[in-house]
Design an enzyme around this catalytic site. Structure first.
Site, short mmCIF file in Angstrom:
data_model
loop_
_atom_site.label_atom_id
_atom_site.label_comp_id
_atom_site.label_asym_id
_atom_site.label_seq_id
_atom_site.Cartn_x
_atom_site.Cartn_y
_atom_site.Cartn_z
CG ASP A 1 27.12 38.96 30.12
OD1 ASP A 1 26.35 39.94 30.14
OD2 ASP A 1 27.90 38.72 29.18
CG ASP B 1 23.95 40.29 24.63
OD1 ASP B 1 23.17 39.90 23.75
OD2 ASP B 1 23.71 41.26 25.38
#
Length: 314
Positions: free
Chosen positions: A31, A33
């Protein structure tokens, strides 16, 4: 490797344990952020970890529910923050996967009504998917505005220019049972550096689900479709050889669980270890899908393992 340190143990690992994990996995899914960066600031050591994985010959891909920017913009951001040689083909955003779903999986034959940002529209347009043009008069209402013909799908993403009229029009299109109802993701909110929060795509999708009486098909995490996109574009992807690294239990860890991947929670983002432990100790077995196999304070905890491997290679 799954369960080597206790299946879904939610155990913090470091040192030799991380080194063994790195040796056991060929594919690393990150991922973005909260894992690699916060806004325009890279998390300390994140770029070195990603760059080192690439040097070690590992496959690295990036899976993000952020649908607000096209993939080209991500390539520039990676470069700007010190992640070298990240290519377009490594980036799987919910906007890009939504375009693949509409073009390749359902082969949509008409227009798509988009509740979302320009980045989402751009991904659809680059895939050759026609979108309904937004050209309403500022004074228009649902009572008198025109509705576009031949709308075959409504796609909901993050929309910072959401209006009541957009919501009403989408509800009208969805009265047609043949019109597909899709959502880029179900993220309910996103943290801001000021301590405030930003409503996410999931909150807009929930509003439209209530208004239309229908449930959306979700494209991004935790849906399996994003992993199917990766498998279709990278040959020989074995779930047992993959590690999903994320910061949100209800999306990243559940995504990994849904796809048969080992999961790692990094504590630099939304979820904390206490929440994971609560899910682990829950009597509801469905909650166990939110529990990570492994936990690190930050992915920079990988760095000593790389240093040991490089020392051995010299």
């Amino acid at each position: 490797m799954a369960g080597a340190f206790g299946f879904k143990s939610c155990q913090k690992i470091r040192g030799p344990q991380i080194r063994n994990l790195l040796a056991a996995k060929d594919f690393f899914l990150f991922d973005c952020d909260g894992v690699l960066w916060h806004g325009e600031n890279a998390i300390s050591g994140a770029a070195e970890v990603v760059n080192s994985l690439t040097r070690q010959g590992k496959n690295v891909v990036f899976v993000t529910n952020n649908c607000t920017r096209p993939r080209e913009s991500y390539v520039h951001k990676f470069s700007r923050l010190g992640f070298t040689d990240v290519m377009l083909e490594q980036i799987f955003s919910s906007s890009y996967c939504s375009a693949l779903y509409l073009r390749d999986f359902v082969q949509v034959s008409g227009q798509v009504f988009v509740m979302g940002c320009d980045g989402l529209r751009r991904e659809l347009q680059e895939a050759g998917i026609p979108c309904v043009e937004e050209a309403d008069d500022p004074s228009a209402t649902i009572y008198d505005c025109p509705l576009a013909p031949d709308v075959k799908a409504v796609l909901v993403g993050h929309d910072d220019k959401l209006t009541f009229l957009k919501l009403a029009k989408a509800s009208c299109y969805l009265k047609n049972p043949e019109c597909l109802f899709l959502a880029t993701d179900t993220d309910p909110w996103h943290p801001l550096s000021s301590g405030r929060i930003l409503p996410g795509s999931g909150s807009l999708t929930a509003a439209l689900e209530v208004a239309s009486g229908r449930k959306a098909t979700v494209i991004g995490k935790p849906s399996r479709f994003m992993f199917e996109c990766i498998s279709s574009q990278f040959s020989g992807v074995d779930p047992a050889q993959c590690l999903m690294v994320g910061d949100r239990l209800e999306t990243d860890m559940l995504f990994g669980s849904n796809c048969g991947l080992d999961t790692m929670l990094t504590l630099t983002g939304v979820s904390q270890i206490e929440e994971a432990q609560e899910y682990r100790n829950s009597e509801l077995t469905t909650n166990h899908s939110f529990v990570p196999n492994y936990v690190v304070d930050t992915i920079a905890d990988f760095l000593p393992a790389f240093e040991e491997l490089e020392e051995e290679g010299n």
